[in-house]
Motif scaffolding. Structure first.
Motif, PDB file in Angstrom:
ATOM      1  N   THR A  97     -41.606  10.522  27.883  1.00 35.00           N
ATOM      2  CA  THR A  97     -42.844   9.760  27.766  1.00 35.00           C
ATOM      3  C   THR A  97     -43.722  10.386  26.691  1.00 35.00           C
ATOM      4  O   THR A  97     -43.778  11.608  26.556  1.00 35.00           O
ATOM      5  CB  THR A  97     -43.619   9.743  29.100  1.00 35.00           C
ATOM      6  OG1 THR A  97     -43.995  11.067  29.439  1.00 35.00           O
ATOM      7  CG2 THR A  97     -42.762   9.152  30.210  1.00 35.00           C
ATOM      8  N   THR A  98     -44.386   9.528  25.913  1.00 35.79           N
ATOM      9  CA  THR A  98     -45.252  10.014  24.845  1.00 35.79           C
ATOM     10  C   THR A  98     -46.428  10.800  25.402  1.00 35.79           C
ATOM     11  O   THR A  98     -46.837  11.822  24.840  1.00 35.79           O
ATOM     12  CB  THR A  98     -45.761   8.827  24.011  1.00 35.79           C
ATOM     13  OG1 THR A  98     -44.653   8.073  23.534  1.00 35.79           O
ATOM     14  CG2 THR A  98     -46.587   9.312  22.835  1.00 35.79           C
ATOM     15  N   ILE A 102     -47.533  14.594  24.292  1.00 37.32           N
ATOM     16  CA  ILE A 102     -48.832  14.816  23.660  1.00 37.32           C
ATOM     17  C   ILE A 102     -49.664  15.817  24.459  1.00 37.32           C
ATOM     18  O   ILE A 102     -50.288  16.728  23.892  1.00 37.32           O
ATOM     19  CB  ILE A 102     -49.586  13.484  23.497  1.00 37.32           C
ATOM     20  CG1 ILE A 102     -48.867  12.600  22.471  1.00 37.32           C
ATOM     21  CG2 ILE A 102     -51.026  13.727  23.067  1.00 37.32           C
ATOM     22  CD1 ILE A 102     -49.475  11.225  22.323  1.00 37.32           C
TER      23      ILE A 102
END
Length: 223
Positions: A97-98, A102
């Motif tokens: 998942t981004t 991040i």
């Protein structure tokens, strides 16, 4: 046949030891909950550093920003909030998942920045503490004027506006300098630990996404 299949790496039952290491659901790695304790320590230290800094600023409006490092405490509070967010994110192998990727990168970078900022604060507070030790102060109307060499007529002077009792500078302010050095030293160690654990769990504990066996078993190998 079932035990042979498990030893071959394609079985569904990873065993009680593997489940204990990876969590009760079998997918959450043992290192994922680590930001919780560090985030709590960062929050407490950040609040403590900011509170002491505001108390220092209340002594005199003449104090500079580097003498009242509330900014270091606020930064650490932001890092701790990010740590709570990281702890609440559902773990997925290979950072699929981004948001997960991040937040991990931001947490690592902010922990590194917090370490550097804490070291700077220790340097500033140590410098001002060493200056304050050699102060010779006297009250003039509503101010406190301090000098390092009272015999030198052109020596450097330090004026603390709004201070009617110079013991607030030579005693209370010195104590705050020393307290800030201790708090920021602990803060630097916590930030260093957070950055190190994030790096360690990213490259040594988190699952790398190498799939073994059939697609239905979804057995992940740690590297």
């Amino acid at each position: 046949m079932r035990s042979d299949k498990s030893r071959a790496g394609g079985g569904e039952d990873a065993g009680p030891v593997e489940r204990a290491r990876c969590g009760p659901d079998g997918h959450r790695c043992c290192g994922c909950p680590f930001p919780l304790l560090i985030a709590l320590l960062q929050l407490l230290l950040g609040v403590a550093v900011a509170t002491v800094a505001f108390l220092m600023a209340a002594i005199s409006p003449s104090l500079l920003a580097r003498e009242t490092p509330h900014w270091a405490g606020i930064l650490l509070c932001v890092v701790s909030i990010l740590g709570f967010v990281l702890y609440g994110i559902t773990y997925l192998p290979d950072e699929s998942t981004t948001m997960q990727f991040i937040v991990k990168v931001l947490y690592f970078l902010l922990c590194s920045v917090g370490l550097i900022v804490s070291i700077l604060v220790i340097a500033f507070q140590g410098h001002h503490y060493s200056l304050t030790i050699g102060f010779t102060c006297r009250e003039t109307s509503q101010d406190c004027v301090c000098t390092l060499e009272p015999e030198d007529p052109v020596g450097r002077t330090f004026t603390y506006a709004g201070v009617t009792d110079c013991t607030a500078v030579t005693s209370t302010l010195m104590f705050f300098y020393l307290l800030q050095m201790v708090l920021n030293l602990v803060q630097a160690l916590v930030c260093l630990l957070g950055a190190f654990l994030m790096w360690k769990h990213r490259y040594q504990v988190f699952f790398a996404g190498l799939q073994m066996g059939s697609p239905s078993t979804q057995h992940w190998q740690k590297v």
